[in-house]
Motif scaffolding. Structure first.
Motif, PDB file in Angstrom:
ATOM      1  N   ASP A  70       0.820  -1.206   0.000  1.00  0.00           N
ATOM      2  CA  ASP A  70       0.000   0.000   0.000  1.00  0.00           C
ATOM      3  C   ASP A  70       0.859   1.263   0.000  1.00  0.00           C
ATOM      4  OD1 ASP A  70      -2.565   1.202   0.033  1.00  0.00           O
ATOM      5  OD2 ASP A  70      -2.341   1.629   2.165  1.00  0.00           O
ATOM      6  N   TYR A  71       1.918   1.282   0.805  1.00  0.00           N
ATOM      7  CA  TYR A  71       2.752   2.483   0.887  1.00  0.00           C
ATOM      8  C   TYR A  71       3.482   2.752  -0.427  1.00  0.00           C
ATOM      9  CZ  TYR A  71       2.033   2.921   5.940  1.00  0.00           C
ATOM     10  OH  TYR A  71       1.471   3.105   7.170  1.00  0.00           O
ATOM     11  N   PHE A  72       3.916   1.692  -1.108  1.00  0.00           N
ATOM     12  CA  PHE A  72       4.545   1.890  -2.410  1.00  0.00           C
ATOM     13  C   PHE A  72       3.571   2.533  -3.394  1.00  0.00           C
ATOM     14  CE2 PHE A  72       7.683  -1.474  -1.178  1.00  0.00           C
ATOM     15  CZ  PHE A  72       8.834  -0.747  -1.446  1.00  0.00           C
ATOM     16  N   ARG A  73       2.309   2.094  -3.350  1.00  0.00           N
ATOM     17  CA  ARG A  73       1.327   2.624  -4.291  1.00  0.00           C
ATOM     18  C   ARG A  73       0.972   4.076  -3.984  1.00  0.00           C
ATOM     19  NH1 ARG A  73      -3.268   1.144  -3.993  1.00  0.00           N
ATOM     20  NH2 ARG A  73      -3.364  -0.161  -2.132  1.00  0.00           N
ATOM     21  N   LYS A  74       0.914   4.414  -2.709  1.00  0.00           N
ATOM     22  CA  LYS A  74       0.442   5.747  -2.310  1.00  0.00           C
ATOM     23  C   LYS A  74       1.515   6.827  -2.388  1.00  0.00           C
ATOM     24  CE  LYS A  74      -3.285   4.501   0.904  1.00  0.00           C
ATOM     25  NZ  LYS A  74      -3.711   4.547   2.334  1.00  0.00           N
ATOM     26  N   TYR A  75       2.758   6.456  -2.083  1.00  0.00           N
ATOM     27  CA  TYR A  75       3.780   7.482  -1.870  1.00  0.00           C
ATOM     28  C   TYR A  75       4.945   7.317  -2.851  1.00  0.00           C
ATOM     29  CZ  TYR A  75       1.163   7.780   2.492  1.00  0.00           C
ATOM     30  OH  TYR A  75       0.151   7.901   3.409  1.00  0.00           O
ATOM     31  N   PRO A  76       5.113   8.271  -3.761  1.00  0.00           N
ATOM     32  CA  PRO A  76       6.225   8.163  -4.717  1.00  0.00           C
ATOM     33  C   PRO A  76       7.595   8.321  -4.067  1.00  0.00           C
ATOM     34  CG  PRO A  76       5.139  10.299  -4.914  1.00  0.00           C
ATOM     35  CD  PRO A  76       4.286   9.476  -3.987  1.00  0.00           C
TER      36      PRO A  76
END
Length: 652
Positions: free
Chosen positions: A128-134
């Motif tokens: 999830d964090y990879f998807r949300k935060y560049p």
């Protein structure tokens, strides 16, 4: 009917093939580029935003000097304790947003030991964090040796399985898994080599895609430093860790009574801050470490809240600052990497310099499957007081290894590898653990063979080792070791160390160094000059604020044909140095009284003609910044400026 059945079967097989292709593609996903590549040209400094000291993430980011900031990745460090960080998801999400808004790279340290702020079984958060935060780079797991199998924690094998899942996610998004290792003996089966031996899937992932794994040595425990270093270096040189790093922790200091120590507490034989400078500089310079994490403890060695101030419009503001030792040691050392004084070697260069490795081919699940042989470092760079002796005072080589400083720079660090995965790694000469005692039946045989590989290049009791024209030197006496009634005690060292290094590049004869305790110097040789970066930063109070008095180190250069020109300047922020020059009979003597880093340049040469003339210049590249974040922002009340309220809760 038969035709219909065959058509249905074919459709089902096609669908299954598509599912298989889709699942496989989720793992291999076109070799997504790393979001923030790490290399000797683009090193990484992990600066902690740590729940233990209730920091304001934006203020910590703003404190980092502009010249260092492009290379910094902020480590959002969540506590292993519910008391400090009850909701890791909320904290990490909020602080990642603050970093994203500043376009600053960040990584989340979700675990210390077996305790984690996130589930080992629910993988959604890790993706999830990879998807949300560049700006998100991955996951940092510290001290992966303790707390497993307790109430609410997984077993170590469950954690290792999670690492396999995270590595797959990292491969899909171009991220990293960072793991720091400590406690080599009792947790030998949790060291890097165990990752390859105990989990076939992790073995496969690290073999096929090592670029996502960062292996860090950590100094939390008070023993086994050489074994930890050997295992972590072996993961890197063997080819199953893409990068190698260090996380220095002053918990590894070993006061005799086992209590925490401060520099002015003579009864406790205190931790000397300068002692933490040595392994970072040595390993970055000579073993290719591209990642510097920490150091710990964050709330005593990196950043701290320093009270409040009033803004022009009447609001009260919480303020933060760096500890002086962080500015004068770690931050300044990193600057010497960025300015090219210290060039980080490539993996191939480290292998060429190392020449030999130990391959652990024991697979019976015993300690021998993971530990380096008990006598591996004896007679080489291990201090005599750390080793097994005939009198039976010490009986465990790994637990008795209390020094991280090496007493000789003649021999490079010997890596222990699981396997050699590529042609570069296979340049190393292999000594198999199963054949160790046959090949080296005694210490003399081992030392004789290694002396052939590594000729003597200096004399004296200092540590000195070089890569091309750059030397790492230091006083190796970490402790005064004493035996009283059969009990080993360790006192802060008061011993000086000295040595003579014949020049390899400069045309004068040689240089001698006489070091105070905990002094170190990086020396660069050129045909007509010598540069010395000398450091020995000391504190004199237990609040880590007041600097100690200057200490004296003496440098002599022999064989200069005419009086040299000496210039110097003090670096970072510390008391002024005093340098006394004496020129007589072709010998330049410099008496350097300093506390903290000072840089000295001597313009002078001799008449020698048999000198080396080629060396590799450092090349530093500025990493790209993250893409613009367009998601939701979050602001936390405890970080606001405030007025007309009685008190501000700082740990909301």
């Amino acid at each position: 009917m038969k035709k219909m059945f065959l058509e249905c079967k074919q459709a089902w097989l096609s669908a299954m093939a598509f599912v298989v292709m889709f699942v496989v593609s989720m793992e291999v996903l076109a070799d997504v580029p790393l979001r923030r590549p790490i290399s000797p040209e683009r090193p990484m400094l992990l600066v902690h935003i740590d729940t233990w000291n209730y920091p304001d993430p934006e203020r910590i980011i703003e404190m980092v000097p502009e010249d260092i900031l492009p290379y910094v990745v902020f480590n959002i460090s969540l506590s292993a304790s519910d008391n400090v960080c009850a909701d890791g998801y909320a904290v990490a999400g909020s602080w990642l947003k603050a970093c994203a808004q500043k376009r600053a790279w960040a990584i989340v340290q979700c675990a210390s030991g077996g305790h984690s702020r996130f589930s080992d079984h629910d993988l959604s958060v890790y993706e999830d964090y990879f998807r949300k935060y560049p700006n998100f780079l991955g996951w940092n797991f510290a001290e992966q040796f303790w707390g497993f199998g307790e109430e609410g924690t997984p077993s170590f094998l469950e954690r290792l399985s999670l690492f396999g899942d995270i590595l797959k996610i990292c491969h899909r998004y171009g991220g990293y898994l960072v793991v720091s290792f400590t406690q080599a003996y009792y947790s030998a089966d949790m060291m890097p080599i165990a990752y390859m031996k105990r989990n076939p899937e992790v073995n496969r992932l690290l073999t096929e895609h090592p670029e996502h794994f960062i292996c860090c040595e950590k100094y939390t425990m008070q023993n086994g430093f050489f074994d930890i270093e050997s295992n972590c270096l072996g993961a890197y040189l063997g080819g199953y860790a893409g990068n190698y790093g260090i996380r220095f922790d002053d918990c590894g200091w070993s006061p005799s009574d086992g209590n925490d120590a401060t520099e002015n507490d003579g009864d406790v034989y205190p931790f000397v801050k300068a002692a933490g400078a040595v392994p970072i500089m040595e390993h970055v310079m000579l073993t290719g470490q591209t990642v510097i994490d920490g150091p710990e403890l964050i709330w005593t060695d990196v950043s701290r809240e320093v009270g409040t101030s009033v803004t022009p419009d009447g609001y009260t503001r919480r303020n933060w600052d760096w500890f002086p030792q962080y500015v004068n040691i770690q931050m300044d050392e990193f600057r010497k990497v960025l300015d090219g004084t210290v060039r980080i070697l490539s993996r191939e260069e480290v292998i060429d310099r190392t020449k030999i490795c130990l391959q652990n081919d024991i697979n019976d699940g015993t300690f021998d499957s993971y530990l380096t042989p008990a006598t591996l470092f004896d007679g080489l760079y291990r201090p005599d007081c750390d080793r097994d002796r005939a009198d039976g005072v010490y009986n465990n080589s790994w637990l008795e290894n209390k020094w991280w400083m090496k007493v000789s720079g003649r021999y490079p660090t010997i890596p222990q590898v699981y396997d050699l995965l590529d042609d570069t790694a296979k340049k190393l000469q292999v000594v198999k653990v199963s054949e160790y005692n046959t090949r080296w039946p005694n210490e003399a045989a081992k030392v004789a063979e290694l002396n052939e590989l590594f000729p003597q290049e200096y004399t004296g009791d200092i540590y000195a080792a070089h890569a091309e024209n750059t030397w790492m030197t230091y006083n190796p006496y970490q402790y005064e070791d004493k035996i009283t009634n059969g009990v080993r005690t360790r006192y802060t060292s008061a011993r000086r160390a000295s040595g003579v290094i014949p020049f390899l590049y400069n045309t004068a004869d040689s240089i001698s160094l006489d070091f105070s305790p905990y002094a170190m110097a990086v020396m660069k040789e050129y045909p007509d000059s010598v540069m010395l970066y000398m450091s020995n930063y000391r504190l004199s109070d237990d609040n880590n604020l007041t600097e100690a008095e200057n200490v004296e180190d003496t440098v002599r250069i022999y064989g200069i044909v005419e009086e040299p020109v000496v210039t110097w300047f003090d670096r970072a922020a510390h008391r002024a140095s005093e340098i006394k020059q004496i020129w007589k009979d072709g010998v330049l003597t410099l008496v350097v009284a300093h506390n903290g880093p000072v840089e000295i340049t001597v313009k002078g040469k001799g008449e020698a003609t048999d000198r080396q003339t080629e060396w590799t210049k450092a090349r530093i590249e500025v990493p790209e910044i993250p893409s613009v974040y367009t998601g939701t922002l979050q602001y936390e009340a405890e970080f606001f400026d405030y007025k007309d309220i009685g008190a501000c809760r700082t740990n909301g």
